[in-house]
Design a protein around this motif. Structure first.
Motif: not given
Length: 399
Positions: A294-300
């Motif tokens: 559901k997140a707006r950003w996936v930060v790897e």
């Protein structure tokens, strides 16, 4: 050669004569005769995984090349990676590590600088390296230093610094991850206060990232470790959880507060949060489970946590993946900023330099993505393609 070659310069498989365990070293490319990349230990690690990580290290090094700053002492190196197919918790894991480093000794001495990665701490790597007869895991870079004695002392002093009970070497990576996320939020006009974050992994990178995002005003609503997910929609006490984790990043459930809940292992993925941080294993997000995000950003924060096909599906849903080659590159860069003398062994100086550099890099990547109408990963690749020819012309592979 002015671009990433289709095959790595060195690719080898080692078999432990005692246990039959396999280990791998891949040197993707050299710059000035030296490469950089950590050593990981995990059950299931493969040569293909290590090759992908080594290629990523070449990209991280290139992205931190500041061609327009003649005063910068750190000149990026080539990319490499090591991996051992072994559970780091296994009784014989340390012996395997020592024997691997002993076998890799000629490479560590001359072309491969390495350090901690998934499954290993720097203290453990350093102890094993000493037992394997190595002076240091970064000794291949010593010939590039103007003052080797001063540089080694500076790095040793930096590793001795702690901030609120956690070593500086553990914190700088999370500082960089957090700054990348904050830069993306700031560009989108999303305030830090009230924004929520969910993390997979609470070891070196995940724990530090949680601390910095929490202190920036975000609410950490979920944290996953090997025992499952801990969640609280009102917010977890990050500092209490950090104090309750073991050396492998597993949280003692006895430290949970009223309102904290134990959830299934994959609950972190579907948490109601603006920011999702996979900070544990590679290949965590696939074409099936990405649908739950559901997140707006996936930060790897982890290396290669989102499969390419999953990233395409996420992009189609308007979810932005901030790529590992940008987001988690701060740890590697901090080693070299410190060793080469761009910064001293001071926490505030290290955090300030990391924040400034990571924000500039993230902004540059996001600006390129917006201009080209592409994903941040594609934009990062384009920046690398621009920089590699300059690096090759100035420094060469071997000289």
């Amino acid at each position: 050669m002015t671009s990433l070659s289709p095959a790595p310069l060195i690719s080898l498989t080692w078999t432990d004569h005692v246990t039959g365990t396999e280990g791998y070293l891949v040197v993707d490319r050299l710059v000035r005769g030296v490469s950089s990349g950590g050593l990981r230990m995990r059950e299931g690690c493969s040569l293909a995984e290590v090759a992908g990580l080594a290629r990523g290290m070449s990209m991280k090094e290139a992205l931190h090349f500041d061609a327009d700053n003649p005063g910068a002492r750190y000149i990026p190196l080539g990319g490499a990676k090591g991996g051992i197919d072994c559970d780091p918790r296994a009784p014989g894991a340390y012996g395997v590590l020592v024997r691997f480093l002993r076998a890799m000794r000629p490479y560590v001495e001359h072309v491969w600088t390495t350090g901690e990665d998934l499954g290993l701490s720097q203290d453990l790597v350093d102890r094993a390296a000493t037992e394997a007869g190595l002076v240091s895991t970064v000794q291949a870079a010593y010939p590039l230093l103007d003052d080797e004695t001063g540089a080694r002392r500076r790095l040793a002093e930096a590793f001795a610094v702690t901030v609120d009970g956690i070593g500086l070497d553990e914190l700088v990576g999370g500082c960089g991850v957090a700054e990348s996320a904050l830069a993306a939020m700031d560009r989108a006009g999303v305030p830090h206060g009230g924004a929520r974050v969910s993390l997979q992994g609470f070891g070196t990178m995940g724990g530090a990232t949680a601390r910095f995002l929490s202190r920036a005003g975000l609410t950490v609503v979920a944290v996953a470790d090997v025992e499952g997910t801990i969640g609280n929609p009102a917010g977890l006490d990050v500092e209490a959880l950090l104090a309750a984790r073991d050396a492998h990043g597993t949280v003692d459930r006895g430290a949970l507060r009223h309102g904290d809940r134990e959830l299934p292992a994959d609950a972190w993925l579907a948490a109601d949060a603006e920011v999702l941080v996979p900070a544990a294993v590679s290949y965590a997000v696939n074409t099936v489970n990405q649908a739950a995000i559901k997140a707006r950003w996936v930060v790897e924060a982890a290396n290669m946590p989102v499969l390419p096909e999953a990233e395409s599906l996420l992009a189609g849903r308007g979810v932005t993946v901030l790529p590992d080659v940008v987001v988690n590159s701060g740890t590697n860069a901090w080693w070299w900023w410190t060793l080469f003398g761009d910064i001293g062994p001071d926490a505030e100086e290290a955090f300030a330099h990391t924040r400034r550099s990571m924000r500039a890099l993230t902004d540059r990547v996001l600006e390129r993505a917006a201009a080209d109408g592409c994903t941040p990963r594609t934009a990062a690749h384009a920046l690398v393609a621009d920089r590699l020819p300059v690096m090759a012309e100035r420094f060469g592979w071997y000289r």
